[in-house]
Design a protein around this motif. Structure first.
Motif, PDB file in Angstrom:
ATOM      1  N   ALA A 136       0.823  -1.300  -0.102  1.00  0.00           N
ATOM      2  CA  ALA A 136      -0.036   0.002   0.026  1.00  0.00           C
ATOM      3  C   ALA A 136       0.834   1.320  -0.038  1.00  0.00           C
ATOM      4  O   ALA A 136       0.452   2.447  -0.057  1.00  0.00           O
ATOM      5  CB  ALA A 136      -0.908  -0.088   1.221  1.00  0.00           C
ATOM      6  N   GLN A 137       2.149   1.212  -0.177  1.00  0.00           N
ATOM      7  CA  GLN A 137       3.123   2.214   0.052  1.00  0.00           C
ATOM      8  C   GLN A 137       3.110   3.234  -1.103  1.00  0.00           C
ATOM      9  O   GLN A 137       2.877   2.662  -2.186  1.00  0.00           O
ATOM     10  CB  GLN A 137       4.685   1.694   0.392  1.00  0.00           C
ATOM     11  CG  GLN A 137       5.600   2.888   0.856  1.00  0.00           C
ATOM     12  CD  GLN A 137       6.831   2.138   1.626  1.00  0.00           C
ATOM     13  OE1 GLN A 137       7.362   1.144   0.820  1.00  0.00           O
ATOM     14  NE2 GLN A 137       7.009   2.477   2.642  1.00  0.00           N
ATOM     15  N   THR A 138       3.262   4.319  -0.882  1.00  0.00           N
ATOM     16  CA  THR A 138       3.394   5.219  -1.800  1.00  0.00           C
ATOM     17  C   THR A 138       4.543   4.850  -2.939  1.00  0.00           C
ATOM     18  O   THR A 138       5.799   4.668  -2.481  1.00  0.00           O
ATOM     19  CB  THR A 138       3.578   6.908  -1.518  1.00  0.00           C
ATOM     20  OG1 THR A 138       2.499   7.103  -0.671  1.00  0.00           O
ATOM     21  CG2 THR A 138       3.617   7.872  -2.739  1.00  0.00           C
ATOM     22  N   ARG A 139       4.062   4.979  -4.278  1.00  0.00           N
ATOM     23  CA  ARG A 139       5.158   4.849  -5.253  1.00  0.00           C
ATOM     24  C   ARG A 139       6.386   6.000  -5.441  1.00  0.00           C
ATOM     25  O   ARG A 139       5.757   6.917  -5.224  1.00  0.00           O
ATOM     26  CB  ARG A 139       4.467   4.366  -6.591  1.00  0.00           C
ATOM     27  CG  ARG A 139       3.623   3.267  -6.437  1.00  0.00           C
ATOM     28  CD  ARG A 139       4.178   2.052  -5.832  1.00  0.00           C
ATOM     29  NE  ARG A 139       3.129   0.997  -6.018  1.00  0.00           N
ATOM     30  CZ  ARG A 139       3.090  -0.047  -4.730  1.00  0.00           C
ATOM     31  NH1 ARG A 139       3.991   0.087  -3.886  1.00  0.00           N
ATOM     32  NH2 ARG A 139       2.323  -0.903  -5.010  1.00  0.00           N
ATOM     33  N   ILE A 158      13.600  -5.660  -9.039  1.00  0.00           N
ATOM     34  CA  ILE A 158      12.975  -5.620  -7.737  1.00  0.00           C
ATOM     35  C   ILE A 158      12.386  -4.296  -7.409  1.00  0.00           C
ATOM     36  O   ILE A 158      11.282  -4.417  -7.088  1.00  0.00           O
ATOM     37  CB  ILE A 158      14.163  -5.719  -6.469  1.00  0.00           C
ATOM     38  CG1 ILE A 158      14.800  -7.330  -6.644  1.00  0.00           C
ATOM     39  CG2 ILE A 158      13.474  -5.546  -5.244  1.00  0.00           C
ATOM     40  CD1 ILE A 158      16.073  -7.184  -5.687  1.00  0.00           C
ATOM     41  N   VAL A 159      12.870  -3.291  -7.791  1.00  0.00           N
ATOM     42  CA  VAL A 159      12.395  -1.906  -7.739  1.00  0.00           C
ATOM     43  C   VAL A 159      11.028  -1.830  -8.589  1.00  0.00           C
ATOM     44  O   VAL A 159      10.074  -1.377  -8.013  1.00  0.00           O
ATOM     45  CB  VAL A 159      13.307  -0.881  -7.910  1.00  0.00           C
ATOM     46  CG1 VAL A 159      12.586   0.546  -8.228  1.00  0.00           C
ATOM     47  CG2 VAL A 159      14.437  -0.685  -7.192  1.00  0.00           C
ATOM     48  N   ARG A 160      11.169  -2.252  -9.896  1.00  0.00           N
ATOM     49  CA  ARG A 160       9.838  -2.076 -10.728  1.00  0.00           C
ATOM     50  C   ARG A 160       8.871  -3.298 -10.342  1.00  0.00           C
ATOM     51  O   ARG A 160       7.625  -2.883 -10.171  1.00  0.00           O
ATOM     52  CB  ARG A 160      10.307  -2.546 -12.150  1.00  0.00           C
ATOM     53  CG  ARG A 160      11.156  -1.370 -12.661  1.00  0.00           C
ATOM     54  CD  ARG A 160      11.270  -1.651 -14.253  1.00  0.00           C
ATOM     55  NE  ARG A 160      12.322  -0.716 -14.827  1.00  0.00           N
ATOM     56  CZ  ARG A 160      11.844   0.578 -15.152  1.00  0.00           C
ATOM     57  NH1 ARG A 160      10.673   0.933 -14.572  1.00  0.00           N
ATOM     58  NH2 ARG A 160      12.808   1.364 -15.695  1.00  0.00           N
ATOM     59  N   HIS A 164       7.554   0.671  -8.091  1.00  0.00           N
ATOM     60  CA  HIS A 164       8.304   1.875  -8.158  1.00  0.00           C
ATOM     61  C   HIS A 164       8.829   2.235  -9.685  1.00  0.00           C
ATOM     62  O   HIS A 164       9.052   1.127 -10.572  1.00  0.00           O
ATOM     63  CB  HIS A 164       9.341   2.187  -7.388  1.00  0.00           C
ATOM     64  CG  HIS A 164       9.033   1.911  -6.026  1.00  0.00           C
ATOM     65  ND1 HIS A 164       8.034   2.566  -5.277  1.00  0.00           N
ATOM     66  CD2 HIS A 164       9.392   0.879  -4.939  1.00  0.00           C
ATOM     67  CE1 HIS A 164       7.910   2.199  -3.829  1.00  0.00           C
ATOM     68  NE2 HIS A 164       8.711   1.201  -3.867  1.00  0.00           N
ATOM     69  N   ASP A 165       9.014   3.456 -10.082  1.00  0.00           N
ATOM     70  CA  ASP A 165       9.776   3.595 -11.582  1.00  0.00           C
ATOM     71  C   ASP A 165      11.413   3.795 -11.162  1.00  0.00           C
ATOM     72  O   ASP A 165      11.603   4.519 -10.214  1.00  0.00           O
ATOM     73  CB  ASP A 165       9.270   4.985 -11.852  1.00  0.00           C
ATOM     74  CG  ASP A 165       7.598   4.854 -12.106  1.00  0.00           C
ATOM     75  OD1 ASP A 165       7.237   3.599 -12.506  1.00  0.00           O
ATOM     76  OD2 ASP A 165       6.906   5.956 -12.008  1.00  0.00           O
ATOM     77  N   THR A 260       6.363  10.703   1.736  1.00  0.00           N
ATOM     78  CA  THR A 260       5.393   9.734   2.087  1.00  0.00           C
ATOM     79  C   THR A 260       4.727   9.841   3.523  1.00  0.00           C
ATOM     80  O   THR A 260       4.190   9.022   4.050  1.00  0.00           O
ATOM     81  CB  THR A 260       5.815   8.196   1.721  1.00  0.00           C
ATOM     82  OG1 THR A 260       6.988   8.000   2.831  1.00  0.00           O
ATOM     83  CG2 THR A 260       6.287   8.086   0.489  1.00  0.00           C
ATOM     84  N   ALA A 261       5.077  11.052   4.090  1.00  0.00           N
ATOM     85  CA  ALA A 261       4.425  11.246   5.440  1.00  0.00           C
ATOM     86  C   ALA A 261       3.305  11.718   5.527  1.00  0.00           C
ATOM     87  O   ALA A 261       2.905  12.407   4.572  1.00  0.00           O
ATOM     88  CB  ALA A 261       5.394  12.351   6.165  1.00  0.00           C
TER      89      ALA A 261
END
Length: 263
Positions: A136-139, A158-160, A164-165, A260-261
């Protein structure tokens, strides 16, 4: 062998864990110092029926669970430190503790159950909860600084896969700074030794001089950056790494990031 000699090889990795858990070198190292002070003050209370590493982390968790950041004197320097402290104040940290202990530190589920005084079934549930938080974390946009093509490819995958971009893969310090300024990342993953003998540490210093961004260093020699004697990285991954280790480190670094805070 004295207790101090038995514990000494494990201290750099306890610092790594404490920094990742608190989102701060200052906070993490302070908890490690408090742990060592407690052991020195009452060595007879140190667990003698388990491996010294388990006993060390168990003592750390006793300190962690019985105290709060405001109880331990430390100076908070800058907005990132303040964000880390605010995040910790909001967090019930058990799921992330369980994830970091298994994925970053390599403890078994049964080991973690001993460390945080819970059942193995409860620890498994905590790890699953933490993994759900990651989903659910912000990308974020991620800059990878790595000169070994196979490792860079693994990290990119792994990142993708985490959603994430990847803005770029830089192989020298000069490339890294140029790419960071061209497309500002929300996270940097940096090797220490780069092509042309340039330094990932220097690249990160130049990037941080332009803007604030969370950084995860990747190195085959983590002990060199976990001395507790000077400014050092908050987040560190050891080569060779497991997919789960990178995943946990990325999640924790972004957890403490201003972008992401929560409001």
């Amino acid at each position: 062998m004295s207790l101090g000699q038995q514990l000494h090889p494990h201290l750099p990795f306890l610092r790594r864990y404490a920094r990742a858990l608190t989102g701060s070198q200052a906070h993490g190292d302070t908890y490690v110092r408090a742990t060592l002070e407690a052991i020195v003050a009452a060595p007879e209370e140190f667990p003698s029926d388990v491996d010294p590493r388990l006993g060390l982390y168990r003592t750390f968790h006793a300190i962690w669970s019985s105290s709060h950041l405001e109880d331990i004197p430390m100076s908070v320097g800058g907005s990132r430190e303040a964000i880390a402290q605010a995040r910790l104040a909001r967090l019930t940290p058990l799921p992330r503790q369980a994830l970091l202990l298994t994925a970053l530190e390599g403890f078994t589920i049964d080991d973690v159950a001993y460390l945080i005084d819970m059942s193995s079934a409860d620890v498994e549930a905590l790890v699953e909860e933490a993994l759900g938080e990651i989903e659910a974390q912000t990308r974020a946009k991620v800059l990878i600084i790595e000169d070994e093509p196979i490792i860079a490819m693994d990290i990119e995958t792994i990142v993708r896969d985490l959603g994430h971009d990847v803005t770029a893969i830089a192989v020298t310090a000069e490339d890294a700074v140029r790419e960071a300024l061209a497309d500002r990342p929300g996270l940097v993953l940096a090797d220490i030794q780069l092509a042309d003998d340039s330094s990932g540490i220097d690249a990160v210093k130049d990037i941080l001089a332009e803007f604030s961004v969370p950084v995860i260093f990747i190195t085959a020699f983590p002990e060199r950056l976990l001395t507790g004697e000077r400014p050092e990285p908050t987040f560190l991954i050891t080569k060779p790494f497991q997919r789960s280790t990178v995943k946990a480190a990325i999640s924790q670094a972004l957890f403490f990031d201003e972008a992401t805070a929560p409001a």
